[in-house]
Design an enzyme around this catalytic site. Structure first.
Site, PDB file in Angstrom:
ATOM      1  N   SER A 190      10.356   8.595 -29.335  1.00 63.04           N
ATOM      2  CA  SER A 190      11.622   8.324 -28.664  1.00 63.04           C
ATOM      3  C   SER A 190      11.443   7.316 -27.540  1.00 63.04           C
ATOM      4  O   SER A 190      10.396   7.285 -26.880  1.00 63.04           O
ATOM      5  CB  SER A 190      12.140   9.644 -28.089  1.00 63.04           C
ATOM      6  N   TYR A 241      10.640  16.998 -22.355  1.00 64.81           N
ATOM      7  CA  TYR A 241      10.848  16.554 -23.738  1.00 64.81           C
ATOM      8  C   TYR A 241      10.090  15.245 -23.988  1.00 64.81           C
ATOM      9  O   TYR A 241       9.332  15.108 -24.944  1.00 64.81           O
ATOM     10  CB  TYR A 241      12.358  16.381 -23.993  1.00 64.81           C
ATOM     11  N   LYS A 292       6.698  14.190 -26.425  1.00 65.43           N
ATOM     12  CA  LYS A 292       6.675  13.078 -27.408  1.00 65.43           C
ATOM     13  C   LYS A 292       5.519  12.121 -27.101  1.00 65.43           C
ATOM     14  O   LYS A 292       4.813  11.683 -28.014  1.00 65.43           O
ATOM     15  CB  LYS A 292       8.015  12.324 -27.385  1.00 65.43           C
TER      16      LYS A 292
HETATM   17  C1  UD1 Z   1      19.197  11.201 -23.747  1.00 63.31           C
HETATM   18  C2  UD1 Z   1      17.965  11.814 -23.190  1.00 63.31           C
HETATM   19  C3  UD1 Z   1      16.772  11.206 -23.915  1.00 63.31           C
HETATM   20  C4  UD1 Z   1      16.912  11.391 -25.421  1.00 63.31           C
HETATM   21  C5  UD1 Z   1      18.222  10.751 -25.875  1.00 63.31           C
HETATM   22  C6  UD1 Z   1      18.486  10.883 -27.356  1.00 63.31           C
HETATM   23  C7  UD1 Z   1      18.460  12.449 -20.888  1.00 63.31           C
HETATM   24  C8  UD1 Z   1      18.218  12.168 -19.447  1.00 63.31           C
HETATM   25  N1  UD1 Z   1      17.901  11.614 -21.759  1.00 63.31           N
HETATM   26  O1  UD1 Z   1      19.129   9.836 -23.498  1.00 63.31           O
HETATM   27  O2  UD1 Z   1      15.595  11.791 -23.454  1.00 63.31           O
HETATM   28  O3  UD1 Z   1      15.848  10.755 -26.085  1.00 63.31           O
HETATM   29  O4  UD1 Z   1      19.278  11.378 -25.156  1.00 63.31           O
HETATM   30  O5  UD1 Z   1      18.719  12.196 -27.739  1.00 63.31           O
HETATM   31  O6  UD1 Z   1      19.143  13.403 -21.231  1.00 63.31           O
HETATM   32  N2  UD1 Z   1      26.689  10.038 -20.498  1.00 63.31           N
HETATM   33  C9  UD1 Z   1      27.868  10.303 -19.817  1.00 63.31           C
HETATM   34  N3  UD1 Z   1      28.462  11.506 -19.997  1.00 63.31           N
HETATM   35  C10 UD1 Z   1      27.958  12.478 -20.831  1.00 63.31           C
HETATM   36  C11 UD1 Z   1      26.747  12.203 -21.525  1.00 63.31           C
HETATM   37  C12 UD1 Z   1      26.142  10.977 -21.327  1.00 63.31           C
HETATM   38  O7  UD1 Z   1      28.357   9.467 -19.055  1.00 63.31           O
HETATM   39  O8  UD1 Z   1      28.553  13.562 -20.917  1.00 63.31           O
HETATM   40  C13 UD1 Z   1      26.056   8.724 -20.339  1.00 63.31           C
HETATM   41  C14 UD1 Z   1      24.648   8.780 -19.785  1.00 63.31           C
HETATM   42  O9  UD1 Z   1      24.657   8.737 -18.392  1.00 63.31           O
HETATM   43  C15 UD1 Z   1      24.028   7.535 -20.422  1.00 63.31           C
HETATM   44  C16 UD1 Z   1      24.750   7.393 -21.768  1.00 63.31           C
HETATM   45  O10 UD1 Z   1      25.949   8.151 -21.629  1.00 63.31           O
HETATM   46  O11 UD1 Z   1      24.314   6.396 -19.652  1.00 63.31           O
HETATM   47  C17 UD1 Z   1      23.961   7.945 -22.938  1.00 63.31           C
HETATM   48  O12 UD1 Z   1      23.603   9.288 -22.662  1.00 63.31           O
HETATM   49  P1  UD1 Z   1      22.900  10.214 -23.783  1.00 63.31           P
HETATM   50  O13 UD1 Z   1      23.676  10.162 -25.046  1.00 63.31           O
HETATM   51  O14 UD1 Z   1      22.678  11.560 -23.185  1.00 63.31           O
HETATM   52  O15 UD1 Z   1      21.524   9.465 -24.075  1.00 63.31           O
HETATM   53  P2  UD1 Z   1      20.360   9.034 -23.065  1.00 63.31           P
HETATM   54  O16 UD1 Z   1      20.683   9.333 -21.669  1.00 63.31           O
HETATM   55  O17 UD1 Z   1      20.033   7.617 -23.363  1.00 63.31           O
END
Ligand code: UD1
Length: 346
Positions: free
Chosen positions: A136, A160, A164
């Site tokens: 990842s 996590y 990995k």
């Molecule tokens: C997350 C995980 C990462 C994992 C990846 C794929 C964290 C800190 N990181 O990454 O380890 O490999 O998922 O499963 O959890 N966002 C919102 N609102 C939400 C959810 C997300 O604004 O309710 C934003 C986040 O701040 C980010 C983007 O959406 O900017 C993507 O978030 P997310 O889908 O959780 O992925 P990652 O943060 O990239």
């Protein structure tokens, strides 16, 4: 006939990859503990792959936790007796919630790392030395500009991610202990979203998701009222987090080319980013989802989420050069296909 063993093959990326394997004519054996996925997806994969009835034996399933070394061993032996030797493994099986991993670290080290060690022991004992591992982008942690090459230093910031990167380290040591034997690909996924274009298979996590795309789907289907956007003052184009979203079918395709590359070349270990190289902000993702699906996604800005980075985008030039792989699907298709999968289940 040889068999590809797919651990975690009923999960999100696993199920789409199994479909690609069947379409390519492989014999596959799926093992899954089903702690976070359902066996029901099997029939859908079979139907979608359009394998004729008489070829039904090309896909096999067994409920198995990868930590169960005895059972794994018996599975390898049984396939050998059936003249369907397992010659390669695509290893998806893992726990993947970042927040849960920090809350229950032992569970994550045990399932992800001990589970992989048990799998590697059994592979070694059964003369199977080709492995594709689900790694990842989370292993990179914080970076200067959020544009990540495979050579970017590895410094995960959550349990996590640490499991990995530890597995990658184990695989590196294993490879170097017998460099003429192992063929290993660590595929570092960025943010896989979307679903098969038919809408028949997709992401179906148990419980409340943490990732943005399944949450957008929940808002779109009115299961939750609005999306909480974590922060609006990041140093990005519109202040919201930027990620490299990639269609799950392109990720699956990446496994096909990696397997082909490993089997056709000398033993080696490779680390490859699977991303599009394009960054999309949270606001952009919402707006594209709304436009292509003609829906409204209400949202509110809330505090930043601990451990989030401003930007995380792949440099995918190595995948293009080495594997001749490049993602084909647009962010619009990711949003359309992901929503189609949900609509089909109404
Ligand atoms: C997350 C995980 C990462 C994992 C990846 C794929 C964290 C800190 N990181 O990454 O380890 O490999 O998922 O499963 O959890 N966002 C919102 N609102 C939400 C959810 C997300 O604004 O309710 C934003 C986040 O701040 C980010 C983007 O959406 O900017 C993507 O978030 P997310 O889908 O959780 O992925 P990652 O943060 O990239």
């Amino acid at each position: 006939m040889n068999t590809v063993l797919v651990t975690g093959g009923t999960g999100f990326i696993g199920s789409h990859t199994c479909l690609c394997l069947l379409e390519m004519g492989f014999y596959i054996l799926i093992i899954d503990s089903n702690v976070n996925s359902s066996k029901k997806v099997l029939n859908k994969i079979k139907k979608l792959s359009k394998i004729p009835k008489e070829d039904d034996n090309r896909v096999d399933f067994l409920k198995c936790d990868i930590r169960n070394e005895d059972l794994l061993n018996r599975i390898f032996k049984k396939k050998l007796e059936e003249n369907k030797k397992i010659t390669s493994v695509i290893h998806f099986a893992a726990l993947k919630s970042v927040s849960e991993s920090d809350q229950f670290p032992l569970k994550y080290w045990d399932t992800n790392v001990s589970g992989t060690i048990s799998l590697l022991k059994v592979m070694t004992a059964n003369d199977c030395h080709t492995l594709i591992f689900s790694s990842s982008a989370t292993i990179y942690g914080y970076s200067k500009d959020g544009f990540l090459k495979e050579s970017t230093p590895i410094s995960p910031i959550n349990t996590y991610g640490k499991t990995k990167s530890t597995i990658e380290q184990i695989l590196n040591e294993l490879f170097h202990s017998q460099p003429n034997l192992w063929r290993i690909a660590n595929l570092r996924y960025f943010n896989p979203i979307g679903a098969h274009p038919s809408g028949f298979i997709g992401e179906d996590p148990f419980g409340m998701p943490n990732n943005i795309f399944p949450l957008i789907i929940k808002v779109a289907s009115r299961e939750i009222d609005y999306l909480k956007i974590f922060g609006n003052d990041y140093d990005t184009k519109d202040g919201t987090g930027v990620r490299d979203y990639i269609h799950v079918m392109d990720v699956s395709e990446g496994h096909m080319v990696a397997l082909d590359f490993l089997t056709k070349n000398e033993p080696q270990i490779i680390q490859v980013n699977l991303g599009t190289g394009k960054g999309t902000s949270v606001l952009e993702l919402i707006s594209i989802f709304e436009k292509v699906n003609n829906l409204k996604i209400p949202y509110k800005f809330v505090e930043k989420r601990k451990g989030d980075v401003a930007k995380c985008v792949a440099d995918n030039s190595l995948a293009q050069k080495l594997l001749k792989w490049s993602p084909k699907k647009t962010i619009e298709e990711m949003c359309q296909d992901g929503w189609k999968w949900k609509e089909k289940r109404f």
